[in-house]
Design an enzyme around this catalytic site. Structure first.
Site: not given
Ligand code: GCW
Length: 839
Positions: A183, A226, A307, A340, A357, A386, A408, A414, A532
């Site tokens: 992932e 996940n 999620e 987490r 959020r 995120d 983290e 990503e 950026e």
């Molecule tokens: O940024 C998001 C990602 C998901 C990821 C989630 C997380 C593993 O798009 O893919 O899932 O965060 O950190 O749990």
């Protein structure tokens, strides 16, 4: 020539810097021959023998690594000996063993676990290099640290360096699925898993452990957060044990991510309620089974109620209830549970301007402070959303005083161009790690908090979401290796600067040539700001397709859905109002001094303005320009900078191996094209939405560009592109001809005679490999196939690609013809051609 002179010449030739093909597999542990002057000096400083004390794993690896490194860099062996030799030696072992066997060489002082001491001791004309560890693992870290100094040509004859890791937790998390996919992974397939089980051949996993050990990373969680519940079923125990065996020689412990519903789905209990005794017993039995097979098993990582993952909310229990039931199963074995902090509601009502959020982590966890067991660590993403291109530090760092924390960081890119763009993340991570939260109005940097230093916590540290896979060079982009390197170095010592880290990495990875060093360092260090600049400045967040591939530009994708990454841009203004006074109140989650800073537009740093405030487009920034003009300027700056990187990289031809030179060149050229796509998409979107024109007249006016829609088309048909801003003009043209047929677009050149580069903007989706051929005056000047690996199946900003034909002689009236041959679902689509400045 005398015999002596002759052998000297041979020796010099042998140690001359190599310019040979390299595939990047060795990463920063290349141990390539040193440049002649460094080799000559080190040749005198480095002893010729190695004396290892003790036999514990991973001490043997320390010796092996030193021998390999010295052989590679100095071209001569290190002789292993069993007693202190008369002529000096590298002495490697734990501090305790050196104190016993060679007390005169032992440094005075203590060393905790994982720490090391590098020291040179001169006794008459003998000299010893002492590599002492607080334990066996620390000794291995010391060996790597000494080799790192040697590789950079540093002086080694007066060492007295004691290094203690900043925090005990220095982990990487793999988001690897049991089927072998990863992932958000861009470095190939999993090093650990294939076809639903642990790989038969774990050679690469062992090599990976070596890379991690070289940075001081001491544990890895080997599957996706996940998590597939099956990973906790009994048949996986021996498989996970095999991974642990492969990693252990390098001092890397193994952990797994678990699913909270497992007591029910795997254990067949009627419930997974964390307060149910049968559930607690089930967790204990699973932990016991893992520890029976893997005594040094590191622990679990848990993503719950996030999620779509199940969690304690199913039973109205708290996150503390959930964490503690699992932690108590690990506790007797010394295991840790990472819980987490990434918990939020992804079905939030976007119409409610008070919803936010960014508040979620703090709102969920702050009230539970003090309720978590002492072997629980709350693992907190560095920012409140995120891993976006610019976020403030998460307020939760200061919101937990009686709970262990880890930060983290996402190493895998990503939202940072998915290893297709080069973005060195250390400067961004440093911003957060060094940020002072002013908890209780005292100095309290994020790094000190997570290391447990501020609130006196027993555990804590750094977790990186890894970017590695089975690609030959681990990351699929040579320059992305620098991010893994940087994470490990910062986890070891977050006081290092981004420039220090870039410097170390570049010299080990590409050699010590000064021009190479400067060029690569400059590229790395400018890259976050540059990325950026062309993907969403001022705290807008990365304007990617948030509901799709997280890669292609799509300005509206973050709006009007429950995912909550809103920027609220409309005709009159832009930005999220997160103030306490009129907004979502997010800013109030920070300690007062920080809250005060962000609450007012005047004191909010420009970089975060639109993250904290909703303002009119004409709002002046601290730098003096308006928000809208800055959005335009930064995108043009960003694209221009990437174009310059291509030129700077070209200057390295012949100074580094051709294999990596070519691969990085290709990557940077692609990135330069993408930066233009981003620039045009974002600026056109804001231009249309705000109705305010660019002071410099660039947005909406593209000299030299001829739209495919305006070409004379044969077979090609007009098509719309979604989102609209990702295609120039009013859309694109596609060839939907039957297999084997071609379409053509003919463009008339109307400029003056001269030689030009001609850029062709086409679409490279991943459902086929269309072919393109370009002709000028009937003569073929270029052809190429659209078969790059790009994460887009449709015509959009991600698939939009640029092919530059250089040095085309053009005269007025010439016809430039692009012929496209579709393949599979790929329609050989075209956006425009652009005649670039004459040469
Ligand atoms: O940024 C998001 C990602 C998901 C990821 C989630 C997380 C593993 O798009 O893919 O899932 O965060 O950190 O749990």
């Amino acid at each position: 020539m005398t015999k002596r002179l002759w052998s000297l010449t041979v020796a010099l030739v042998l140690v001359a810097p190599p310019v040979f093909a390299e595939n990047g597999h060795a990463a920063w542990l290349r141990y390539a021959a040193l440049a002649p002057d460094a080799a000559a000096r080190a040749g005198a400083e480095v002893p010729r023998a190695i004396y290892r004390l003790g036999a514990d794993v991973p001490l043997d690896r320390a010796e092996e690594e030193l021998r390999r490194g010295v052989q590679g860099m100095l071209g001569r062996p290190l002789e292993p000996v069993n007693a202190l030799p008369a002529g000096g030696a590298i002495v490697v072992g734990t501090l305790a063993s050196i104190r016993t066997s060679a007390p005169a060489l032992a440094p005075a002082g203590d060393l905790p676990a994982d720490a090391f001491w590098l020291r040179t001791v001169h006794q008459g004309d003998r000299s010893f290099t002492v590599i002492a560890g607080g334990d066996a693992r620390g000794t291995l870290y010391g060996a790597f640290a000494w080799l790192r100094r040697l590789a950079q040509g540093q002086l080694l004859d007066a060492l007295d360096d004691r290094e203690v890791p900043y925090a005990p937790v220095r982990w990487v998390d793999q988001w690897d699925n049991l089927n072998g996919s990863i992932e958000r992974g861009y470095g190939g397939n999993s090093l650990f898993w294939a076809n639903g089980k642990v790989r038969d051949d774990l050679t690469r996993a062992g090599e990976y452990a070596r890379l991690l050990a070289s940075l001081g990373i001491n544990a890895v969680s080997i599957n996706n957060v996940n998590a597939n519940p099956l990973v906790l079923s009994p048949e996986f125990v021996p498989q996970i044990a095999r991974v642990a065996d492969a990693m252990r020689p390098w001092g890397v412990r193994v952990a797994i991510a678990i699913d909270f519903g497992s007591p029910q789905s795997v254990g067949k209990l009627p419930t997974y309620d964390p307060v149910d005794p049968a559930v607690a017993a089930w967790w204990k039995a699973r932990a016991d089974a893992l520890y029976a097979a893997i005594p040094d098993f590191a622990g679990f990582v848990l993503k719950a109620d996030s999620e779509g993952r199940v969690g304690p909310s199913a039973y109205n229990r708290t996150h503390a209830d959930a964490a503690n039931v699992v932690a108590r199963a690990l506790k007797p074995h010394g295991g840790i549970l990472f819980y987490r902090g990434f918990v939020y509601d992804h079905h939030m009502d976007w119409r409610n301007l008070k919803n936010d959020r960014a508040r979620a982590a703090y709102d969920n966890f702050h009230p539970l402070d003090g309720q978590f067991d002492d072997n629980v660590i709350i693992q907190i993403k560095h920012g409140p959303i995120d891993f976006q291109v610019r976020e403030p530090a998460s307020p939760l760092f200061a919101g937990l005083e009686r709970t262990n924390e880890a930060i983290e960081l996402q190493i895998t890119q990503e939202y940072f161009g998915q290893a297709r763009h080069q973005v060195f993340l250390a400067p961004m991570w440093k911003d957060t790690l060094d940020f002072d939260m002013r908890a209780h109005d005292q100095p309290s940097t994020v790094k000190a908090i997570v290391a447990g230093r501020v609130f006196h916590r027993p555990l804590g540290g750094f977790v990186g979401v890894a970017n590695s896979g089975d690609a030959e060079n681990w990351t699929n982009n040579h320059l992305s290796q620098a991010n893994l390197y940087a994470f490990g170095r910062l986890a070891w010592n977050p006081d290092l600067s981004a420039a220090d880290i870039a410097g170390e990495w570049t010299r080990q990875t590409f050699g010590t040539d000064p021009q190479v060093g400067k060029t690569v360092d400059d590229l790395l260090l400018a890259s976050w700001r540059t990325y950026e600049n062309y993907t969403g400045p001022l705290g807008l967040q990365t304007l990617t397709d948030i509901v799709g591939n997280h890669y292609s530009v799509a300005v509206e994708a973050s709006e009007e859905n429950g995912w909550g990454q809103w920027h609220r841009a409309d005709a009159s203004g832009v930005g999220m109002d997160r103030t306490v006074a009129t907004g979502t109140g997010f800013i109030g989650q920070y300690p007062p001094a920080v809250a005060k800073l962000y609450e007012s537009i005047e004191t909010t740093p420009d970089d975060l303005l639109l993250f904290m405030h909703h303002v009119p487009y004409t709002q002046p920034l601290q730098s003096g320009t308006t928000v809208i003009q800055f959005i335009y300027d930064s995108h043009y700056d960003g694209a221009e900078t990437v174009a310059k990187w291509v030129e700077q990289w070209r200057g390295l031809r012949g100074l580094i191996d051709d294999e990596r030179y070519q691969a990085v060149l290709k990557q940077l050229e692609y990135q330069a094209g993408q930066a233009i796509v981003w620039r045009d998409a974002v600026t056109r979107w804001f231009h249309k939405t705000s109705g305010i024109s660019d002071d410099k007249g660039r947005v909406g006016s593209y000299p030299g560009r001829i739209e495919a829609e305006a070409a004379q088309l044969q077979g090609y048909q007009l098509s719309t592109v979604t989102p609209w801003e990702t295609a120039s003009g009013s859309g694109a043209v596609e060839c939907r001809a039957a297999v084997g047929n071609t379409c053509t677009a003919t463009f008339k050149y109307a400029g003056a005679a001269g030689t030009h580069d001609v850029a062709v903007e086409y679409f490279d989706v991943n459902t086929g490999a269309a072919h393109y051929r370009a002709r000028v005056g009937g003569k073929v000047v270029a052809e190429w196939t659209a078969n790059d690996r790009i994460p887009s199946r449709k015509l959009d900003g991600g698939s939009s690609s640029r092919y530059v034909i250089s040095g085309v002689a053009l005269k007025p009236g010439d016809e430039i013809q692009i012929e496209g041959t579709p393949d599979g679902q790929e329609t050989a689509a075209l956006d425009y051609i652009e005649i670039l400045g004459s040469k």
